[in-house]
Motif scaffolding. Sequence first.
Motif, PDB file in Angstrom:
ATOM      1  N   ARG A  63       0.828  -1.216   0.000  1.00 52.59           N
ATOM      2  CA  ARG A  63       0.000   0.000   0.000  1.00 52.59           C
ATOM      3  C   ARG A  63       0.861   1.265   0.000  1.00 52.59           C
TER       4      ARG A  63
ATOM      5  N   THR B 218      -7.021  -4.234  -2.726  1.00 50.63           N
ATOM      6  CA  THR B 218      -5.799  -3.582  -3.214  1.00 50.63           C
ATOM      7  C   THR B 218      -6.004  -3.020  -4.606  1.00 50.63           C
TER       8      THR B 218
ATOM      9  N   PHE C 197      -7.655   0.275  -4.228  1.00 53.23           N
ATOM     10  CA  PHE C 197      -6.676   1.229  -3.698  1.00 53.23           C
ATOM     11  C   PHE C 197      -5.740   1.693  -4.809  1.00 53.23           C
TER      12      PHE C 197
END
Length: 328
Positions: free
Chosen positions: A95, A154, A157
Amino acid sequence: MRLGLYDAILRDRPLEEAIDVVAANGLTGIELNTGGFLPAVHVPTMDDVLVSDTARDDFLGIFEGTGVGIAGLNTNGNPLHPNPEVGDRHAGDVRRSIQLAERLGQHRVVTMSGLPGSEPGTRYPTWVVNAWHPESREVLDHQWSVAATFWRETDRFARDHDVKVALELHPQNVVFNSADVHKLIDLTGATNVGVELDASHLFWQQMDPVAVVRHLGELVFHAAAKDVRVNRSRAELNGVLDNNGFFGEVWGNGWPKQASWDFVALGKGHDVAYWTEFLRALHEVDPEMMVNIEHEDNELGSEEGVSVAAKVLVAADRALQESLTEPV
């Protein structure tokens, strides 16, 4: 094509010296490690870069006038590791690398899909090599559920940060071949998760990297140039899944001396003609794709190995470009 080097092999020297090595070998990009199995030695101010425009600009200023730019970020690790001390840290690195990529004007983060344990509460990852027994199917069902949840989140994101995450098709991960890539995309509906095409892991699994590139097409976001030599006399006796000779930490350059296969510099397993066709397949997907050398040849020192590989990759790219401009 955009040719560069993954910086892991030069992690023992400052970024400025690593950039000099890249430039001296006719390459124009450096892929920066930003976490996972290895520390982010070439981005020591990462925390500051993430929040400070001044720190970001100072870091980018290191590249000015060198002829070398950042060629993606790499945070290879196991974000699905069942031990939270490892899995949570590596997932956090993924991240943070996505956020860092956006800050640095980058759009590619390389990592691995990860590998959970066999069931909830286990401490170590479990790789199912061949699911011939029903118990193995149960393990895989659990692992794919964990993987789908993580990569669905993810992907969102990454999309929010205008970054694409390229998964290295590495054995001992949930996703390590073409079928697995399609399964992950089907389960998650991902738009910003795809593949880093590292030919080396495909070679020793008896896959054809050129065929895989053409099969996956636009799911290939990024590429690594690393060769493999299969030692036939040993492979004929022990196969390519042989564990004999491994000890201690293996990432970096540790490798059994009597292995069925070895990572080698470009040209020692496959010649320039092969790498030209590899680049041709990547060019068909994206003429601007980043193709970065990864050096893990135990027979060659760091700079020597980079030089050997770079000569082959540059020659292959030259041959590709010449063939593209030849009259039909």
